[in-house]
Design a protein around this motif. Structure first.
Motif, PDB file in Angstrom:
ATOM      1  N   SER B 186      29.313  34.775 -13.908  1.00 10.67           N
ATOM      2  CA  SER B 186      30.677  34.970 -14.387  1.00 10.67           C
ATOM      3  C   SER B 186      31.636  34.013 -13.678  1.00 10.67           C
ATOM      4  N   VAL B 187      31.422  33.831 -12.365  1.00  9.60           N
ATOM      5  CA  VAL B 187      32.271  32.914 -11.597  1.00  9.60           C
ATOM      6  C   VAL B 187      32.107  31.484 -12.122  1.00  9.60           C
ATOM      7  N   LEU B 188      30.848  31.084 -12.328  1.00  8.40           N
ATOM      8  CA  LEU B 188      30.590  29.730 -12.823  1.00  8.40           C
ATOM      9  C   LEU B 188      31.205  29.529 -14.206  1.00  8.40           C
ATOM     10  N   TYR B 189      31.053  30.555 -15.051  1.00  7.18           N
ATOM     11  CA  TYR B 189      31.581  30.484 -16.401  1.00  7.18           C
ATOM     12  C   TYR B 189      33.102  30.318 -16.370  1.00  7.18           C
ATOM     13  N   HIS B 190      33.766  31.074 -15.478  1.00  2.26           N
ATOM     14  CA  HIS B 190      35.219  30.981 -15.381  1.00  2.26           C
ATOM     15  C   HIS B 190      35.669  29.678 -14.742  1.00  2.26           C
ATOM     16  N   ALA B 191      34.814  29.113 -13.848  1.00  2.00           N
ATOM     17  CA  ALA B 191      35.217  27.893 -13.141  1.00  2.00           C
ATOM     18  C   ALA B 191      35.000  26.653 -14.003  1.00  2.00           C
ATOM     19  N   ALA B 192      34.171  26.782 -15.028  1.00  2.00           N
ATOM     20  CA  ALA B 192      33.760  25.590 -15.778  1.00  2.00           C
ATOM     21  C   ALA B 192      34.945  24.802 -16.343  1.00  2.00           C
ATOM     22  N   LEU B 193      35.804  25.481 -17.091  1.00  2.00           N
ATOM     23  CA  LEU B 193      36.892  24.747 -17.755  1.00  2.00           C
ATOM     24  C   LEU B 193      37.879  24.117 -16.757  1.00  2.00           C
ATOM     25  N   PRO B 194      38.359  24.902 -15.759  1.00  2.00           N
ATOM     26  CA  PRO B 194      39.236  24.235 -14.781  1.00  2.00           C
ATOM     27  C   PRO B 194      38.555  23.077 -14.074  1.00  2.00           C
ATOM     28  N   ALA B 195      37.265  23.249 -13.748  1.00  2.00           N
ATOM     29  CA  ALA B 195      36.552  22.163 -13.066  1.00  2.00           C
ATOM     30  C   ALA B 195      36.493  20.938 -13.972  1.00  2.00           C
ATOM     31  N   ILE B 196      36.224  21.162 -15.249  1.00  2.00           N
ATOM     32  CA  ILE B 196      36.149  20.028 -16.181  1.00  2.00           C
ATOM     33  C   ILE B 196      37.492  19.290 -16.247  1.00  2.00           C
ATOM     34  N   THR B 197      38.583  20.062 -16.281  1.00  2.00           N
ATOM     35  CA  THR B 197      39.886  19.379 -16.336  1.00  2.00           C
ATOM     36  C   THR B 197      40.109  18.510 -15.103  1.00  2.00           C
ATOM     37  N   ILE B 198      39.718  19.044 -13.940  1.00  2.00           N
ATOM     38  CA  ILE B 198      39.917  18.259 -12.706  1.00  2.00           C
ATOM     39  C   ILE B 198      39.054  17.014 -12.739  1.00  2.00           C
ATOM     40  N   VAL B 199      37.787  17.178 -13.137  1.00  2.00           N
ATOM     41  CA  VAL B 199      36.870  16.038 -13.172  1.00  2.00           C
ATOM     42  C   VAL B 199      37.407  14.969 -14.130  1.00  2.00           C
ATOM     43  N   ILE B 200      37.783  15.408 -15.331  1.00  2.00           N
ATOM     44  CA  ILE B 200      38.252  14.444 -16.325  1.00  2.00           C
ATOM     45  C   ILE B 200      39.500  13.720 -15.829  1.00  2.00           C
ATOM     46  N   ALA B 201      40.424  14.486 -15.259  1.00  2.00           N
ATOM     47  CA  ALA B 201      41.700  13.879 -14.888  1.00  2.00           C
ATOM     48  C   ALA B 201      41.564  12.952 -13.689  1.00  2.00           C
ATOM     49  N   SER B 202      40.663  13.280 -12.756  1.00  2.00           N
ATOM     50  CA  SER B 202      40.619  12.462 -11.536  1.00  2.00           C
ATOM     51  C   SER B 202      39.537  11.405 -11.577  1.00  2.00           C
TER      52      SER B 202
END
Lengths: 329, 325
Positions: B186-202
C-alpha cells in the motif's frame, strides 16, 4: 620492406564556413623498423594524418579518399576498411599511439599500472593476473619507472615520467608501428633529450617502426631515418634526414630549417618563414606556398606542383619540375 | 585524510552557526508563541495558565546567554520543545514521525532520478546524432516547466481521470502500519505517483548536465587514447569517459540530496503526503515556532550531511583530491 603504405589519403573537416581539406592526397611509406619524421607548421595536417592512420578521427573530420595498407607477414589489410572487431584487434597490437601531452592522454582517475593492465586484459585474455602484473612492472622498468610507481596516478608523476608511462603503455603489446604525435613538445629540453634517446633505444630493442610528428625539424633531423614535410595538408618534400639537412629542395623546408637554432655548427641568422599558414578552406591557387615563397615565379600562382621523385627523395615544387632552377638560399 | 578532517571541521563550524542562528532568529522577533496563542483566544486566558504555558514552551526572561546554554543542552538531549499545532506533542516526535516518509519518498525518487538521468545523459552523449538526441528537446522542456505543474498534470491524468493511482496519503485507510505485505504494498502504491513526478521533473536536469560534461569529456585525449588502445566501446564509455564526466556532477547530486528533506514541500502538498514538507506548511500556517525551528534545524543539518557525503564521494572517486595540498 614497407609496414604501412598510405595512398592518396584525404581528410576533410566539414564546417559551416566551408570544407577544410586538412589532409589532401597524401601518400607515404613507412618501412619496417624505421623512424619516419613528419614535420610542418600548426595546421599543416600532420596530426590529422596521424589520427587518420589509427581511424581515430571524430566528426566533423571525415576520410574522403585513400587507403592505409598495413602489411602483416603474409597478408595486407586496408586499415580504413577494417570491420569494428578487426579494427579493435588491430589497434594497439599492431599500431599504438603516443599522444602529445601525457597529462591529457592518461586517464586521470586510473593508476598508470591499471592503464597498461587494461590493454593486456582485452588483447591477451589468456594471460593470468599474475603474468599481467609482471608484464606491467617490466614495461615500466623498461622505460625507467620503478615498480612501486604502478599504483601512482598520472597527477603524481612528473611530466617526463608521464610521457615515459605513455610510452610504456604503447609498448604493452609489442606493436609493429607506433605513431608519436609530438611526444616531447610539452617537455623541457633536457627531459626531451632523455625521451628521444629512450625512444631510439627501445626501437632498436623491439624493432617497431615510428611515425614521429613534430613541428621541430631540427629535432627530427637527429632522430629520424627519413622525413616528410607537410604544408597545407600536402606532402611537399620527402627524403632521408641527412639529405634534407644537407640540401633541402623545397623553399618551405629551407624556411623550416632556418626557423630553429642549430645546436651545433656555425651561427646562422634565424630567418623563419614570412607570412602565416594559409586558410585551408580557401587555398591559394597553384602552389599553396607561393604567397610566402621567396623563390616564387609566375607559374607558381597557376600550376599546382606534383610530388615528383628526384635524385633522392621526392619534392613538389615547380622549381624542380620544369626549370631546374636551384632554390635560392 | 587531512582533507576530510579539514572539511569535517568546516561542517562542524557551519552546523554550530546554523544552530545558533536557529536559536537567535525567533528570539529576536517580537512576541512569542504564548502571546500568539493568547491573541488567538482573544485574551480570555487565566494569567496562571499563561505562566504554565510559558513554562511548557520553555520561554523565560533569563538573559540570552543563559537561554543559549540551556538551548544547546536541550539540543544535545534531543529536545526541541513542544509543538503548538499538535500540543502537547514534542517537536522531536513529530519530526521523527514525518522524516522517514520524506526521506523514503523523496530520497528514493532522487536516487532513481539521478541514476536514470546519468545513464541517459551518458548514452545521449555517446550516441550523439542518433535517435537519442530526441531526449534533448524533451529534457529542455521538462527542465523549463515548473515542478508543481508536472505534479498537478500527472495527478489529474493518472489519479483523477484514469484512477490508476491514489492521489493522497502515504498508505490506504484499509491497512494498519506494520512490516507486512499489505502495508508495504500500500505504501509503495501510494508513493508511486509522487515519486514519478519527482523523477520526471528532476531527471531532465541530470540528463542535460551529464550529457554536456560527457560531450566535453569525449573530446579529451585520454578517451581518444582509450579508443586507440582497442578497448571495447563499453569500457571506453564507462571506465574512461563517464568515470571522469561524473565528477563535476557529484556536487549537484549532493545538493539535491541535501534538499531531499527541505525540497519536498510541493510534492507533499500536492499529494497530501505526511512528511516534513506538510509539517512545515502546517507549522507556518499556525505560527508554530518550535516546530518550524526544529524542521529548519533538520533541513540545515541534512544539507551539511549531504555535502559531507559528497566530499567523501569525491575522495573515493577522484584520486586528485587525495593529494595533500
Amino acid at each position: 620492406m614497407n609496414v604501412l603504405e598510405i595512398r592518396g589519403l584525404s581528410v576533410d573537416y566539414l564546417s559551416a564556413g566551408g570544407t577544410v581539406h586538412a589532409v589532401d592526397d597524401v601518400s607515404l611509406d613507412l618501412r619496417r623498423g624505421e623512424i619516419l619524421g613528419l614535420a610542418g607548421e600548426s595546421g599543416s595536417g600532420k596530426s590529422t594524418l596521424a589520427h587518420a592512420i589509427g581511424r581515430l578521427l571524430r566528426p566533423p573530420a571525415m576520410i574522403t579518399a585513400g587507403s592505409v595498407v598495413y602489411h602483416r607477414k603474409d597478408e595486407q589489410v586496408d586499415v580504413l576498411k577494417l570491420a569494428p572487431k578487426a579494427l579493435r584487434a588491430f589497434r594497439w597490437k599492431e599500431l599504438a599511439v603516443v599522444f602529445q601531452s601525457a597529462m591529457n592522454s592518461l586517464n586521470p582517475v586510473m593508476a598508470v599500472g591499471a592503464q597498461i593492465d587494461d590493454v593486456l586484459r582485452i588483447h591477451e585474455p589468456d594471460m593470468s593476473r599474475k603474468a599481467r602484473g609482471e608484464r606491467v612492472v617490466e614495461l615500466l622498468r623498461r622505460v625507467g619507472i620503478s615498480a612501486d610507481r604502478r599504483k601512482s596516478y598520472p597527477h603524481e608523476l612528473s611530466g617526463g615520467m608521464r610521457q615515459r608511462a605513455a610510452i610504456a603503455i604503447a609498448l604493452a603489446l609489442n606493436p609493429e608501428v607506433i605513431v608519436m604525435d609530438e611526444p616531447t613538445t610539452a617537455l623541457d629540453v633536457v627531459v626531451q633529450r632523455d625521451i628521444l634517446h629512450e625512444i631510439r633505444t627501445l626501437k632498436d630493442e623491439y624493432g617497431f617502426a615510428v611515425i614521429f610528428i613534430t613541428h621541430d625539424l631540427s629535432l627530427l633531423m637527429e632522430i629520424s631515418d627519413r622525413i616528410a614535410i607537410m604544408y597545407a595538408g600536402r606532402v611537399v618534400e620527402t627524403g632521408t634526414a641527412k639529405e634534407l639537412h644537407r640540401s633541402p629542395r623545397h623553399p618551405y623546408t629551407l624556411g623550416l630549417l632556418r626557423s630553429f637554432p642549430k645546436l651545433r655548427g656555425p651561427r646562422e641568422d634565424l630567418l623563419g618563414i614570412p607570412g602565416t599558414p594559409p586558410d585551408l578552406r580557401d587555398l591559394p591557387p597553384g602552389c599553396a606556398f607561393h604567397p610566402r615563397c621567396q623563390s616564387a615565379f609566375d607559374d607558381c600562382g597557376r600550376v599546382s606542383p606534383r610530388l615528383l621523385p628526384g635524385p633522392h627523395g621526392e619534392v613538389a615544387c615547380l622549381l624542380n619540375e620544369n626549370t631546374g632552377v636551384e632554390v635560392q638560399a | 585524510m587531512r582533507f576530510l578532517a579539514r572539511r569535517l571541521g568546516f561542517y562542524l563550524l557551519t552546523a554550530w552557526a546554523a544552530v545558533t542562528l536557529n536559536f537567535l532568529i525567533p528570539r529576536m522577533m517580537p512576541g512569542d508563541p504564548v502571546d500568539l496563542l493568547v491573541a488567538r483566544l482573544k485574551g480570555n486566558v487565566d494569567p496562571a495558565a499563561i505562566e504554565a504555558m510559558k513554562q511548557a514552551f520553555g520561554i523565560s526572561d533569563a538573559n540570552l546567554w543563559v537561554q543559549y546554554v540551556d538551548y544547546l543542552g536541550n539540543l544535545f538531549n534531543g529536545e526541541l520543545g513542544r509543538s503548538i499545532t499538535f500540543f502537547p506533542t514534542e517537536v522531536t516526535t513529530i519530526i521523527t514521525g514525518a522524516l522517514p516518509w520524506t526521506v523514503g519518498l523523496v530520497g528514493v525518487a532522487t536516487l532513481i532520478s539521478y541514476l536514470l538521468g546519468t545513464l541517459l545523459g551518458v548514452l545521449a552523449a555517446w550516441k550523439r546524432g542518433s535517435w537519442l538526441d530526441g531526449v534533448l528537446p524533451v529534457s529542455t522542456f521538462m527542465h523549463a516547466v515548473p515542478y508543481f505543474w508536472v505534479a498537478l498534470a500527472l495527478v489529474f491524468v493518472f489519479g483523477v481521470t484514469l484512477r490508476w493511482f491514489p492521489v493522497s496519503r502515504a498508505y490506504g485507510l484499509d491497512v494498519v502500519p506494520a512490516w507486512d505485505g499489505p502495508f508495504v504494498s500500500s505504501v509503495l502504491y501510494h508513493a508511486a505517483l509522487p515519486a514519478i513526478t519527482i523523477v520526471i521533473a528532476s531527471m531532465a536536469d541530470r540528463i542535460l548536465g551529464m550529457r554536456n560534461v560527457m560531450v566535453t569529456t569525449l573530446g579529451e585525449d585520454y578517451v581518444v587514447m582509450a579508443e586507440a588502445k582497442g578497448l571495447t566501446s563499453r569500457r571506453v564509455m564507462w571506465a574512461y569517459a563517464a568515470r571522469n564526466a561524473i565528477l563535476p556532477n557529484i556536487t549537484s547530486f549532493a545538493l539535491s540530496l541535501g534538499f531531499v528533506v527541505g525540497g519536498s514541500v510541493l510534492t507533499e502538498i500536492v499529494f497530501s503526503y505526511p512528511g516534513i514538507g506538510s509539517m512545515l506548511l502546517k507549522a507556518v500556517e499556525n505560527e508554530d515556532f518550535p516546530l518550524m525551528q526544529g524542521i529548519f534545524l533538520v533541513i540545515s543539518l541534512a544539507v551539511l550531511v549531504a555535502n559531507f557525503l559528497a566530499d567523501l564521494a569525491y575522495v573515493v572517486l577522484d584520486p586528485r583530491t587525495r593529494q595533500e595540498a
